[in-house]
Design an enzyme around this catalytic site. Structure first.
Site, PDB file in Angstrom:
ATOM      1  N   HIS A 142       2.704  12.479  -2.999  1.00 28.02           N
ATOM      2  CA  HIS A 142       1.564  12.623  -3.904  1.00 28.02           C
ATOM      3  C   HIS A 142       1.917  12.748  -5.386  1.00 28.02           C
ATOM      4  O   HIS A 142       1.013  12.844  -6.213  1.00 28.02           O
ATOM      5  CB  HIS A 142       0.678  13.795  -3.463  1.00 28.02           C
ATOM      6  CG  HIS A 142       1.334  15.152  -3.536  1.00 28.02           C
ATOM      7  ND1 HIS A 142       0.607  16.327  -3.467  1.00 28.02           N
ATOM      8  CD2 HIS A 142       2.630  15.525  -3.688  1.00 28.02           C
ATOM      9  CE1 HIS A 142       1.427  17.354  -3.555  1.00 28.02           C
ATOM     10  NE2 HIS A 142       2.657  16.885  -3.679  1.00 28.02           N
ATOM     11  N   HIS A 143       3.202  12.759  -5.717  1.00 28.77           N
ATOM     12  CA  HIS A 143       3.580  12.786  -7.140  1.00 28.77           C
ATOM     13  C   HIS A 143       3.797  11.393  -7.718  1.00 28.77           C
ATOM     14  O   HIS A 143       4.013  11.247  -8.920  1.00 28.77           O
ATOM     15  CB  HIS A 143       4.856  13.607  -7.342  1.00 28.77           C
ATOM     16  CG  HIS A 143       4.712  15.048  -6.975  1.00 28.77           C
ATOM     17  ND1 HIS A 143       3.704  15.851  -7.472  1.00 28.77           N
ATOM     18  CD2 HIS A 143       5.451  15.840  -6.137  1.00 28.77           C
ATOM     19  CE1 HIS A 143       3.836  17.067  -6.964  1.00 28.77           C
ATOM     20  NE2 HIS A 143       4.865  17.084  -6.148  1.00 28.77           N
ATOM     21  N   CYS A 144       3.764  10.370  -6.875  1.00 22.69           N
ATOM     22  CA  CYS A 144       4.025   9.007  -7.350  1.00 22.69           C
ATOM     23  C   CYS A 144       2.711   8.294  -7.634  1.00 22.69           C
ATOM     24  O   CYS A 144       1.786   8.302  -6.818  1.00 22.69           O
ATOM     25  CB  CYS A 144       4.826   8.223  -6.319  1.00 22.69           C
ATOM     26  SG  CYS A 144       5.370   6.605  -6.928  1.00 22.69           S
TER      27      CYS A 144
END
Length: 289
Positions: A142-144
């Site tokens: 979810h950080h990309c």
């Protein structure tokens, strides 16, 4: 016209909508031990489920690796080209020695597992619509976002799964992301910033990585937790109860639900994830049909 992708090919009806591949696990000369994450947790989850007789190898949907063409549904060519530089991958994965490896090894030993998990999330999205639920024993990067990785997240599998559904499955016009990892999910938030089809709920510790103020603008329901928040405050029995609540809400409303598992990489995380899946089965919230 969407490109032809092997990720949406039919799955045998005898399989559970649980997606996994041994290729998910990152092992390379002990380098994976230089990161605090348990880079083999996905295989451990599957082993726990096998020990409990929930599944066998013949009942698991085998994940396929996402191709460049698949990834370009969301990612820019410029970003994918950046991943051909080992120092970029070292920064994203937070494993400094990767900087010194030839990129062909980085592609094979680090990025291929992440691409396979990404393919697994896309496959699980289609399975969730077909079967009512699906679990990718991996993914959740979810950080990309489309043009930037970070926090061990090199591919935007959540965004990809949703965009594949919007493009390829008639009747799918809205999606909700319920992000319950301790960190803010700034990647998918940036990707869906101005997309009214996607509702994002994010519960996270406001004081830790990434602290992305711009991305927060995409969150429709924001739950910012304080340091020291106990399970009794967050949800009575922690992760197992948390997942139960979400699945009950979705299944009771006949809303297809996809679960990804990459929140949490401590040594005990694999057992907790397996216990959560077993609890969902024991409660009748997931089954093979």
């Amino acid at each position: 016209m969407p490109h032809r992708s092997e990720l949406y090919e039919d799955v045998p009806s005898v399989c559970w909508p649980i997606v996994y591949s041994p290729d998910y696990n990152i092992t390379f000369m002990g380098l994976e031990k230089l990161h605090p994450f348990d880079a083999g947790k996905w295989g451990k989850v599957i082993n726990f489920l096998k020990e409990e007789k929930l599944i066998g190898d013949d009942l698991i949907v085998q994940a396929r690796e996402a191709t460049d063409e698949d990834l370009l549904v969301v990612h820019t060519r410029r970003y994918l080209n950046k991943l051909k530089w080992s120092f970029v991958v070292a920064t994203i994965t937070e494993i400094p020695p990767v900087l010194f490896l030839p990129n062909f090894l980085v592609q094979r030993k680090v990025l291929k597992p992440l691409r396979t998990q990404t393919g697994g999330t896309i496959m699980a999205g289609k399975l969730a619509v077909d079967r009512g639920w699906a679990i990718n024993v991996g993914g959740g990067f979810h950080h990309c976002s489309s043009d930037k990785g970070g926090g061990f997240c090199a591919y935007a599998d959540i965004t990809l799964a949703i965009k594949f559904l919007f493009e390829r499955v008639p009747g799918v016009s809205k999606a909700t992301i319920i992000d319950l990892d301790a960190h803010q999910g700034n990647g998918h938030e940036r990707d869906f910033m101005d997309d009214q089809r996607v509702y994002i709920m994010d519960a996270y510790n406001r004081y830790i990585y990434p602290g992305d103020g711009f991305a927060k603008r995409a969150i429709k329901r924001k739950v910012e937790l304080e340091w020291g928040t106990e399970d009794t405050e967050y949800l009575q029995k922690g992760i197992v109860k948390r997942d139960e609540v979400v699945f009950k809400a979705a299944r009771s409303r006949r809303i297809p639900i996809l679960m990804v598992t990459s929140g949490g990489y401590q040594k005990r995380t694999a057992r907790i994830i397996a216990d959560s899946i077993l609890n969902l089965h024991n409660l009748g919230l997931i089954d093979k049909e």
